[in-house]
Design a protein around this motif. Sequence first.
Motif, mmCIF file in Angstrom:
data_model
loop_
_atom_site.group_PDB
_atom_site.id
_atom_site.type_symbol
_atom_site.label_atom_id
_atom_site.label_comp_id
_atom_site.label_asym_id
_atom_site.label_seq_id
_atom_site.Cartn_x
_atom_site.Cartn_y
_atom_site.Cartn_z
ATOM 1 N N ALA A 1 -9.402 -29.778 16.486
ATOM 2 C CA ALA A 1 -8.850 -29.492 15.336
ATOM 3 C C ALA A 1 -9.474 -28.952 13.997
ATOM 4 O O ALA A 1 -10.711 -29.874 14.110
ATOM 5 C CB ALA A 1 -8.195 -31.195 15.076
ATOM 6 N N VAL B 1 -9.381 -34.635 6.493
ATOM 7 C CA VAL B 1 -8.194 -34.367 7.134
ATOM 8 C C VAL B 1 -8.670 -35.023 8.692
ATOM 9 O O VAL B 1 -7.803 -35.573 9.081
ATOM 10 C CB VAL B 1 -7.691 -33.183 7.020
ATOM 11 N N ASP C 1 1.564 -25.186 7.581
ATOM 12 C CA ASP C 1 2.176 -23.758 6.747
ATOM 13 C C ASP C 1 2.480 -22.692 7.200
ATOM 14 O O ASP C 1 2.592 -22.268 8.695
ATOM 15 C CB ASP C 1 0.838 -22.922 6.567
ATOM 16 N N GLU D 1 -6.537 -22.996 -1.811
ATOM 17 C CA GLU D 1 -6.549 -22.216 -0.495
ATOM 18 C C GLU D 1 -7.215 -20.994 -1.123
ATOM 19 O O GLU D 1 -6.907 -20.311 -1.765
ATOM 20 C CB GLU D 1 -6.203 -22.485 1.174
ATOM 21 N N ASN E 1 3.995 -31.732 9.814
ATOM 22 C CA ASN E 1 2.469 -33.164 9.270
ATOM 23 C C ASN E 1 2.484 -33.825 10.623
ATOM 24 O O ASN E 1 2.785 -35.208 10.774
ATOM 25 C CB ASN E 1 2.229 -33.520 8.477
ATOM 26 N N ILE F 1 -10.620 -28.698 10.986
ATOM 27 C CA ILE F 1 -10.357 -29.107 9.902
ATOM 28 C C ILE F 1 -10.576 -29.390 8.914
ATOM 29 O O ILE F 1 -12.122 -29.815 9.595
ATOM 30 C CB ILE F 1 -8.757 -30.189 10.319
ATOM 31 N N VAL G 1 -4.084 -28.480 16.749
ATOM 32 C CA VAL G 1 -3.704 -29.071 15.511
ATOM 33 C C VAL G 1 -3.938 -28.139 13.930
ATOM 34 O O VAL G 1 -5.546 -28.016 13.673
ATOM 35 C CB VAL G 1 -4.573 -30.460 15.354
ATOM 36 N N GLY G 2 -3.465 -27.859 12.825
ATOM 37 C CA GLY G 2 -3.851 -26.595 12.220
ATOM 38 C C GLY G 2 -4.401 -25.347 13.318
ATOM 39 O O GLY G 2 -5.384 -24.961 12.151
ATOM 40 N N THR G 3 -3.209 -25.180 13.024
ATOM 41 C CA THR G 3 -3.505 -23.874 14.192
ATOM 42 C C THR G 3 -3.954 -22.502 13.992
ATOM 43 O O THR G 3 -4.242 -21.264 14.146
ATOM 44 C CB THR G 3 -2.238 -23.039 15.811
ATOM 45 N N GLY G 4 -3.276 -22.270 12.060
ATOM 46 C CA GLY G 4 -4.078 -21.180 11.465
ATOM 47 C C GLY G 4 -3.308 -19.937 12.413
ATOM 48 O O GLY G 4 -1.824 -19.822 12.464
ATOM 49 N N THR H 1 0.104 -27.292 16.252
ATOM 50 C CA THR H 1 0.688 -27.492 14.811
ATOM 51 C C THR H 1 0.319 -26.975 13.533
ATOM 52 O O THR H 1 -0.436 -26.355 13.324
ATOM 53 C CB THR H 1 1.053 -29.098 15.054
ATOM 54 N N ASP H 2 1.214 -26.517 11.660
ATOM 55 C CA ASP H 2 0.883 -26.505 11.334
ATOM 56 C C ASP H 2 1.200 -26.275 10.238
ATOM 57 O O ASP H 2 2.556 -27.121 10.765
ATOM 58 C CB ASP H 2 0.518 -25.272 11.037
#
Length: 317
Positions: free
Chosen positions: A252, A258, A204, A28, A231, A254, A179-182, A201-202
């Motif tokens: 999500a 994914v 990273d 990334e 995950n 993403i 999901v994958g909130t960043g 959730t994330d």
Amino acid sequence: MRWNKFTIKTRTEAEDIIIATLAEIGIEGVEIEDKVPLSEEDKKQMFVDILPDGPQDDGIAYLSFYLEEDADNETILANVRQELEELRMFLDIGECTIAASQTEDKDWINNWKEYFHQFYVDDILIIPSWEQVKEEDRDKMIIHIDPGTAFGTGMHETTQLCLRQIKKYVTDQTELLDVGTGSGILSIAALKLGAKHALGTDLDPCAISAVRENQEANAIPDGAMHVLLGNIIDDPKVQDAVGYEKYDIVVANILAEVLLPLTPIVVNHLKHGGVYITSGIIDEKENVVVEAVKAAGLEVIEVTRQNDWVSVTARKQ
């Protein structure tokens, strides 16, 4: 710290798909160098009215990514080359040569700030922490955002598509799973729009601190928003912590690749009648995601688009 820099020479038309492909294999923060003129919208976001004439667009783009010296560079590069060759089968990606060099550590967190300025998503003002709200904007819905090293400024089409869908479906009783909130931008927007609670959730670890800082910047109460690291696709502990048949909205943003394994998992966390909002989908993968959503037993209720990106919204029966 010194970093290994790798630069892919390609065509401007292939920029987005190559960057998305790199993200799929864990790369990334890609730098883009091209001669494509700024659009009027770009100029508005950068507060630029007049620019000197630049060189003529030659259709060539240079995409650079960085790997730590102690990373397994050869394995990663082998994966990159394999993915590029697969892309070449159905897309003109130009030379796609990869040049290697070294560079000193940069101030990654701060260098990009000169390019990120306040902007609107419809009637929502998104503003970085280092800028001031104008007097005429004080009565608008405002989201203060500083992604730090986590993903999510709100400028990308996929995030904007999600924001618009959240705005349509959120209520004052909404329990939202992000999901994958960043940076937490979607959860914060939902809470400002009246949602009862948001859980992100994330994968990273940077997301934890980014969300905390943005939560404070937007005066979101501690109990209204939480973040889990892990995950949700393949970790039962994360799934249990998230909770089952609990959420009115799952969002999500993403990549399509994914979303395929994620979607049948998400169904277990949605309430009956709950809404599943997805994005991060390049237009050519729309049908794949739609079919995956249907296969998971969800009803597709809306597909929205912005430029080359797609959002699919579905409901659990």
